[in-house]
Scaffold this motif. Structure first.
Motif, PDB file in Angstrom:
ATOM      1  N   CYS A 173      28.417  20.990  79.720  1.00 58.00           N
ATOM      2  CA  CYS A 173      27.382  21.983  79.423  1.00 58.00           C
ATOM      3  C   CYS A 173      26.217  21.905  80.403  1.00 58.00           C
ATOM      4  O   CYS A 173      25.708  22.928  80.853  1.00 58.00           O
ATOM      5  CB  CYS A 173      26.883  21.805  77.991  1.00 58.00           C
ATOM      6  N   GLU A 218      25.964  12.463  66.977  1.00 58.31           N
ATOM      7  CA  GLU A 218      25.161  13.544  67.553  1.00 58.31           C
ATOM      8  C   GLU A 218      24.441  12.968  68.755  1.00 58.31           C
ATOM      9  O   GLU A 218      23.861  11.873  68.669  1.00 58.31           O
ATOM     10  CB  GLU A 218      24.141  14.047  66.536  1.00 58.31           C
ATOM     11  N   LEU A 254      24.611  28.981  71.114  1.00 60.29           N
ATOM     12  CA  LEU A 254      25.138  28.154  70.030  1.00 60.29           C
ATOM     13  C   LEU A 254      26.629  28.342  69.833  1.00 60.29           C
ATOM     14  O   LEU A 254      27.134  29.467  69.845  1.00 60.29           O
ATOM     15  CB  LEU A 254      24.448  28.519  68.705  1.00 60.29           C
ATOM     16  N   GLU A 313      24.519  23.059  70.828  1.00 56.12           N
ATOM     17  CA  GLU A 313      23.340  23.894  71.049  1.00 56.12           C
ATOM     18  C   GLU A 313      22.891  23.647  72.484  1.00 56.12           C
ATOM     19  O   GLU A 313      22.453  22.548  72.817  1.00 56.12           O
ATOM     20  CB  GLU A 313      22.222  23.533  70.080  1.00 56.12           C
ATOM     21  N   SER A 356      20.375  24.588  75.438  1.00 51.28           N
ATOM     22  CA  SER A 356      19.103  25.210  75.812  1.00 51.28           C
ATOM     23  C   SER A 356      19.177  25.593  77.283  1.00 51.28           C
ATOM     24  O   SER A 356      19.497  24.758  78.126  1.00 51.28           O
ATOM     25  CB  SER A 356      17.935  24.247  75.581  1.00 51.28           C
ATOM     26  N   VAL A 413      21.062  19.811  75.963  1.00 53.98           N
ATOM     27  CA  VAL A 413      22.187  20.107  75.091  1.00 53.98           C
ATOM     28  C   VAL A 413      22.207  19.126  73.925  1.00 53.98           C
ATOM     29  O   VAL A 413      21.890  17.952  74.084  1.00 53.98           O
ATOM     30  CB  VAL A 413      23.536  20.095  75.853  1.00 53.98           C
ATOM     31  N   ARG A 414      22.542  19.659  72.776  1.00 57.68           N
ATOM     32  CA  ARG A 414      22.768  18.846  71.570  1.00 57.68           C
ATOM     33  C   ARG A 414      24.227  19.024  71.199  1.00 57.68           C
ATOM     34  O   ARG A 414      24.698  20.150  71.069  1.00 57.68           O
ATOM     35  CB  ARG A 414      21.877  19.326  70.437  1.00 57.68           C
ATOM     36  N   ASP A 445      15.979  29.582  75.959  1.00 57.19           N
ATOM     37  CA  ASP A 445      16.894  30.299  75.088  1.00 57.19           C
ATOM     38  C   ASP A 445      17.937  29.288  74.635  1.00 57.19           C
ATOM     39  O   ASP A 445      18.161  28.275  75.295  1.00 57.19           O
ATOM     40  CB  ASP A 445      17.593  31.438  75.837  1.00 57.19           C
ATOM     41  N   ARG A 446      18.593  29.557  73.520  1.00 55.19           N
ATOM     42  CA  ARG A 446      19.649  28.675  73.038  1.00 55.19           C
ATOM     43  C   ARG A 446      20.941  29.451  72.868  1.00 55.19           C
ATOM     44  O   ARG A 446      20.944  30.550  72.330  1.00 55.19           O
ATOM     45  CB  ARG A 446      19.287  28.038  71.708  1.00 55.19           C
ATOM     46  N   THR A 469      29.815  21.054  67.215  1.00 59.84           N
ATOM     47  CA  THR A 469      28.652  21.935  67.196  1.00 59.84           C
ATOM     48  C   THR A 469      27.876  21.647  68.475  1.00 59.84           C
ATOM     49  O   THR A 469      27.595  20.489  68.787  1.00 59.84           O
ATOM     50  CB  THR A 469      27.773  21.686  65.956  1.00 59.84           C
ATOM     51  N   ARG A 519      28.910  26.758  66.791  1.00 58.52           N
ATOM     52  CA  ARG A 519      28.827  25.899  65.602  1.00 58.52           C
ATOM     53  C   ARG A 519      30.168  25.839  64.893  1.00 58.52           C
ATOM     54  O   ARG A 519      30.849  26.851  64.753  1.00 58.52           O
ATOM     55  CB  ARG A 519      27.772  26.422  64.632  1.00 58.52           C
ATOM     56  N   TYR A 557      29.466  32.001  75.629  1.00 52.07           N
ATOM     57  CA  TYR A 557      30.003  31.066  74.631  1.00 52.07           C
ATOM     58  C   TYR A 557      31.289  30.450  75.159  1.00 52.07           C
ATOM     59  O   TYR A 557      31.583  29.288  74.903  1.00 52.07           O
ATOM     60  CB  TYR A 557      30.332  31.786  73.320  1.00 52.07           C
TER      61      TYR A 557
END
Length: 140
Positions: free
Chosen positions: A104, A131, A27, A55, A57, A113-114, A24-25, A53, A29, A74
């Motif tokens: 995270c 990034e 987010l 993301e 996972s 994580v991104r 699952d993600r 931002t 942003r 969040y």
């Protein structure tokens, strides 16, 4: 016969392995916060707008309506971003991104994580940043 591993092979294996898992993600942003960041003298002692931002996972969980313990909040991500910014002046966007990623990945369900960190005020009309993608270390 010994097997040799290059950094590229390890990263490619980890990335392909991660894409095969059902995650699952969560987010966050375009969160913009004032931050003390930069290496140049004109960036010292001032706040700049920085956009985040993230993301994240996570391992799927049993989502129970109204039960916040069954989801990755969040607020967990946002709190980590705010803590990284509040820690004081940071020279590089990469350093800020690493701190957010580390936070995270500290969540027990986090796997990947991104993080994107962009300075919005350094060059008029442009965002400057980085990034990064990080994975939870494999456990034997």
């Amino acid at each position: 016969m010994a097997t040799t591993y290059s950094l590229q092979n390890i990263l490619a294996h980890d990335a392909s392995d991660a894409r095969q898992r059902p995650y699952d993600r969560v987010l966050v942003r375009d969160l913009v916060l004032p931050a003390h960041i930069g290496i140049w003298s004109e960036e010292k002692g001032i706040e700049q707008r920085v956009r985040f931002t993230v993301e994240l996972s996570v391992l799927p969980g049993a989502h129970r309506p109204g039960d916040l313990s069954s989801v990755v909040s969040y607020d967990f991500i946002i709190d980590g971003i705010r803590e990284a910014v509040a820690a004081g002046h940071v020279l590089l966007t990469e350093t800020l991104a690493e701190r957010v990623a580390e936070h995270c990945l500290s969540h027990r369900r986090a796997m990947e994580v991104r993080v994107v960190v962009e300075k919005l005020d350094r060059v008029p009309g442009a965002s400057l940043g980085c990034e990064i993608i990080r994975f939870r270390p494999h456990q034997p």
